[in-house]
Write an enzyme that holds these catalytic residues in place. Structure first.
Site, PDB file in Angstrom:
ATOM      1  N   SER A 238       8.229  -1.196   0.708  1.00  0.00           N
ATOM      2  CA  SER A 238       7.358  -0.011   0.713  1.00  0.00           C
ATOM      3  C   SER A 238       7.340   0.647  -0.657  1.00  0.00           C
ATOM      4  O   SER A 238       8.280   0.484  -1.454  1.00  0.00           O
ATOM      5  CB  SER A 238       7.883   0.995   1.734  1.00  0.00           C
ATOM      6  OG  SER A 238       7.206   2.233   1.606  1.00  0.00           O
ATOM      7  N   TYR A 251      15.131   5.669   6.159  1.00  0.00           N
ATOM      8  CA  TYR A 251      14.120   4.600   6.102  1.00  0.00           C
ATOM      9  C   TYR A 251      13.930   4.121   4.661  1.00  0.00           C
ATOM     10  O   TYR A 251      13.905   2.920   4.383  1.00  0.00           O
ATOM     11  CB  TYR A 251      12.811   5.141   6.674  1.00  0.00           C
ATOM     12  CG  TYR A 251      11.603   4.264   6.467  1.00  0.00           C
ATOM     13  CD1 TYR A 251      11.297   3.243   7.368  1.00  0.00           C
ATOM     14  CD2 TYR A 251      10.732   4.455   5.388  1.00  0.00           C
ATOM     15  CE1 TYR A 251      10.169   2.447   7.186  1.00  0.00           C
ATOM     16  CE2 TYR A 251       9.613   3.674   5.201  1.00  0.00           C
ATOM     17  CZ  TYR A 251       9.331   2.675   6.108  1.00  0.00           C
ATOM     18  OH  TYR A 251       8.223   1.884   5.920  1.00  0.00           O
TER      19      TYR A 251
END
Ligand code: NAD
Ligand code: MG
Length: 346
Positions: A238, A251
């Site tokens: 990401s 995360y």
């Protein structure tokens, strides 16, 4: 025996027809209503000569921008309940045999980015196995329809990847039912937004790390003995691996871990002829975001802080997954490729 290239090509021709000026009439009478009502599927893709593997520029220009309607679903969420509905390339992706005969396992392949990768890889000629949670069966079924429509084999393998035993079984079942395995996409993830570290319980921390890191480790370990030279592993990391937002620190640290794991493993597996790369999406309109991945009150503005002023659609990530699986990219390993709407990333 069926020639996978010719099937992929046939599918491509059909989709080419769908993307020409006849799209609205054909689609509306031909049962493709769902695809057409998906975001960006219509109108101006009409005039442009469509290149394989891409939404047309007119189509991506018509992708929805914030503000979005307020919405929340219980995790893990279902695509059909999202407004607007994400675009996974159902009406746009054209294959050209780039992955003819390949056999791919995609975790989180039921929805979002994994679904877009599954559709694109199938249209490029790959047989597809997906993993997802049992609650996501309706989403998985839609992916199955798309893969079969592309003329490829579809294997549905529901189960919870927080279990090492299940991860081992998942890989074995995928390889057995596909008749081999040469492409592994570690894409499933859990993202739970919390304003403060003080609100992150040990249970949440454990869930995030088990889903995003441990499962990737277990699944990859089980897959490597089955992968022949020419195989590819693709991990979804990401933009947050490079610039962690304050509300998803557990995360984000898993996404940094995935990026790092990808680069290290690539060095280890290069001599075996196995390439390992990663995709780093920016904000993408998927169930992950409407099931607690973002603060609910901020969701209407999701993606507005990118230079493009909108979130990406899953369809806009699919060409990266195809490229990283494509044997033509034979000298590309240990790399992360971003699609982030203009800011940050690798
Ligand atoms: P998504 O919700 O469509 O996909 C995530 C999938 O993970 C789910 O469909 C589910 O099947 C799977 N999953 C979660 N927990 C599981 C478990 N315990 N067992 C089995 N499967 C489980 O959302 P998405 O955004 O398409 O996410 C795909 C990947 O993209 C993830 O790795 C995510 O971190 C990454 N990503 C997403 C964004 C974004 O803005 N949406 C941005 C950067 C990276
Ligand atoms: Mg899902």
């Amino acid at each position: 025996m069926t020639d996978p290239k010719s099937k992929a090509h046939d599918g491509a021709q059909q989709r080419d027809e769908l993307t020409t000026t006849t799209v609205s009439r054909r689609a509306l009478v031909g049962g493709a209503v769902a695809a057409v009502t998906a975001v960006g599927a219509l109108p101006a893709m009409a005039q442009e000569k469509h290149q394989p593997g891409a939404p047309t520029s007119a189509q991506s220009a018509s992708y929805p921008k914030p503000p979005f309607p307020k919405q929340q679903q219980p995790w893990p969420g279902l695509t059909a309940k999202m407004t607007p509905r994400p675009d996974h390339g159902e009406a746009s992706y054209r294959g050209s045999g780039r992955l003819a005969g390949r056999k791919a396992l995609i975790t989180g392949g039921d929805s979002g980015i994994g679904r877009a990768a599954a559709i694109a890889m199938a249209r490029e000629g790959a047989d597809i196995a997906i993993n997802y949670l049992p609650d996501e069966e309706p989403d998985a079924r839609e992916v199955g329809e798309q893969v079969r429509k592309a003329g490829r084999r579809f294997v549905a393998l529901p189960g919870d990847i927080r279990s090492e035993g299940f991860c081992r079984k998942l890989v074995a079942d995928a390889a057995r039912q596909l008749g081999g395995l040469d492409t592994l996409v570690n894409n499933a993830a859990r993202q739970i937004s919390q304003k403060s570290i003080l609100d992150i319980s040990s249970e949440q921390f454990d869930t995030t790390l088990k889903t995003n890191l441990y499962a990737m480790f277990w699944i990859t370990k089980a897959a490597i003995p089955l992968l022949k030279p020419g195989s590819a592993i693709i991990n979804t990391t990401s933009v947050v691996a490079y610039d962690p937002p304050e509300n998803i620190i557990d995360y984000a640290c898993t996404k940094a871990g995935i990026m790092n794991f990808t680069k290290g493993l690539a060095k280890q597996l290069a001599s075996m002829g196995i390439r390992v790369n990663g995709v780093a999406p920016g904000p993408i309109w998927t169930p992950l975001q409407v099931t607690g991945g973002q603060e609910p009150e901020k969701l209407p503005e999701f993606g507005s802080d990118t230079p493009m002023g909108r979130p990406g659609q899953p369809a806009e990530l699919a060409p990266l997954f195809v490229a990283l699986a494509d044997p033509a990219f034979s000298y590309t390993t240990g790399q992360i490729f971003g699609a982030v709407g203009g800011r940050g990333g690798p």
